[in-house]
Design a protein around this motif. Structure first.
Motif, PDB file in Angstrom:
ATOM      1  N   THR A 110       0.792  -1.351   0.069  1.00 13.78           N
ATOM      2  CA  THR A 110       0.069   0.113   0.076  1.00 13.78           C
ATOM      3  C   THR A 110       0.771   1.384   0.114  1.00 13.78           C
ATOM      4  O   THR A 110       0.742   2.116  -0.531  1.00 13.78           O
ATOM      5  N   THR A 111       1.893   1.272   0.806  1.00 11.72           N
ATOM      6  CA  THR A 111       2.761   2.246   0.907  1.00 11.72           C
ATOM      7  C   THR A 111       3.505   2.621  -0.460  1.00 11.72           C
ATOM      8  O   THR A 111       3.468   3.842  -0.784  1.00 11.72           O
ATOM      9  N   ALA A 112       3.954   1.383  -1.006  1.00  8.70           N
ATOM     10  CA  ALA A 112       4.554   1.670  -2.411  1.00  8.70           C
ATOM     11  C   ALA A 112       3.525   2.048  -3.430  1.00  8.70           C
ATOM     12  O   ALA A 112       3.856   2.918  -4.278  1.00  8.70           O
ATOM     13  N   ALA A 113       2.325   1.629  -3.336  1.00  4.51           N
ATOM     14  CA  ALA A 113       1.628   2.225  -4.337  1.00  4.51           C
ATOM     15  C   ALA A 113       1.316   3.653  -4.130  1.00  4.51           C
ATOM     16  O   ALA A 113       0.909   4.617  -5.152  1.00  4.51           O
ATOM     17  N   LYS A 114       1.139   4.226  -3.123  1.00  2.00           N
ATOM     18  CA  LYS A 114       0.933   5.772  -2.574  1.00  2.00           C
ATOM     19  C   LYS A 114       2.018   6.309  -3.103  1.00  2.00           C
ATOM     20  O   LYS A 114       1.926   7.429  -3.597  1.00  2.00           O
ATOM     21  N   LEU A 115       3.387   5.938  -3.035  1.00  2.00           N
ATOM     22  CA  LEU A 115       4.515   6.762  -3.288  1.00  2.00           C
ATOM     23  C   LEU A 115       4.405   6.935  -4.873  1.00  2.00           C
ATOM     24  O   LEU A 115       4.866   7.952  -5.610  1.00  2.00           O
ATOM     25  N   LEU A 116       4.087   5.727  -5.608  1.00  2.00           N
ATOM     26  CA  LEU A 116       3.986   5.724  -7.176  1.00  2.00           C
ATOM     27  C   LEU A 116       2.878   6.614  -7.594  1.00  2.00           C
ATOM     28  O   LEU A 116       3.145   7.459  -8.463  1.00  2.00           O
TER      29      LEU A 116
END
Length: 301
Positions: A110-116
């Protein structure tokens, strides 16, 4: 003032378009995909386009439009208040998303998706704002187009001092975010808008006062005057260190890394009144005495 009116109309247009994007994506996507992708992309797009236009007014307005920084800072406050009310829970800031990860409020995917999504949002916002400036609707935009090809670094102090400034801004922002997490939106939004406005006013002459790695990457990393690693040190590591310090100071620990509280002793949440404690002690003593008397009164065989 016609140029300023065009910019204000642009702000309203951006907020309206992003609000439509949020409503449509909320209807089309699942709650998980909306929360970590569409919501962050729309918030980052709205933040980037607004900040680029505001910074253009702050740089050109005093000598190109005859109004001072107070006008831009007032717009800054109201615009960030609108952002806080319309973001629908999006952070549009990588350090805030990393803070949620360290607090065990989101997992790694989820965090990686938000950063992208945040990176895509600020990149799209930068491209759309450049296109909007190319239309040269006002003399501000005409001047901006003339100087945009030779933009210079926003770092106007030593490298270590610049990283300290960005880290300090991030520290205060995250500390206030942590303190206001449980407060009502009507109280939280103006306090955060006032905080961001003050930090921008105080730190702007030194680093541009981004304290947002995604926003800084889109707006200043391509400018000459500083190397890529200088920008990374100031605009990535500085805000992350400020966030980490604020989280440690507020929590006493970092839940994702360790559970032991390093700063604060763990005390009971509920305190027993002193009178009640004394009554319990006296009751125990009385019970022990009655048991002793009863055992002495029993006949011996």
């Amino acid at each position: 003032m016609s140029g300023l009116n065009v910019s204000i109309a642009f702000f309203f247009l951006v907020v309206g378009v992003c609000q439509v994007l949020r409503r449509f994506s909320k209807w089309l996507l699942s709650p998980g995909a909306y929360g970590c992708l569409a919501r962050e992309l729309a918030g980052s797009l709205q933040l980037c386009t607004s900040c680029l236009e505001l910074r253009m007014l702050l740089e050109i307005g005093p000598w190109g439009g005859g109004f001072g920084p107070d006008v831009v800072l007032t717009l800054f406050f109201f615009l960030f208040a609108v952002h806080g009310a319309s973001f629908d829970g999006a952070s549009a800031n990588p350090t805030v998303s990393l803070q949620e990860f360290l607090l065990l409020e989101s997992n790694l995917p989820t965090t990686a998706a938000k950063l992208l999504a945040q990176g895509a949002g600020v990149g799209l916002g930068w491209a759309l704002t450049k296109l909007y400036w190319s239309w040269e609707l006002t003399h501000f935009h005409f001047i901006q187009n003339l100087i945009s090809s030779e933009c210079s670094s926003s770092i106007h102090t030593s490298l270590h001092h610049a990283a300290f400034v960005e880290g300090t801004c991030s520290f205060f922002l995250h500390l206030i975010l942590l303190r206001l997490r449980q407060r009502h939106l009507m109280f939280r939004v103006p306090v955060l808008a006032a905080t961001v406005t003050f930090l921008t006013y105080a730190a702007g002459p030194f680093t541009g006062a981004f304290f947002n790695p995604a926003l800084a990457t889109a707006t200043t990393f391509h400018c000459s005057g500083s190397s890529f690693w200088d920008y990374v040190w100031v605009y990535w590591l500085g805000p992350f260190a400020g966030m980490f310090t604020a989280l440690l100071l507020h929590q006493g620990n970092i839940p994702r890394l360790f559970q032991k509280n390093l700063l604060y002793s763990q005390k009971s949440k509920y305190k027993i009144p002193k009178a009640r404690v004394e009554a319990r002690v006296e009751g125990k003593k009385g019970g022990q005495q009655s048991k002793g008397q009863k055992s002495n009164a029993e006949p011996h065989a």
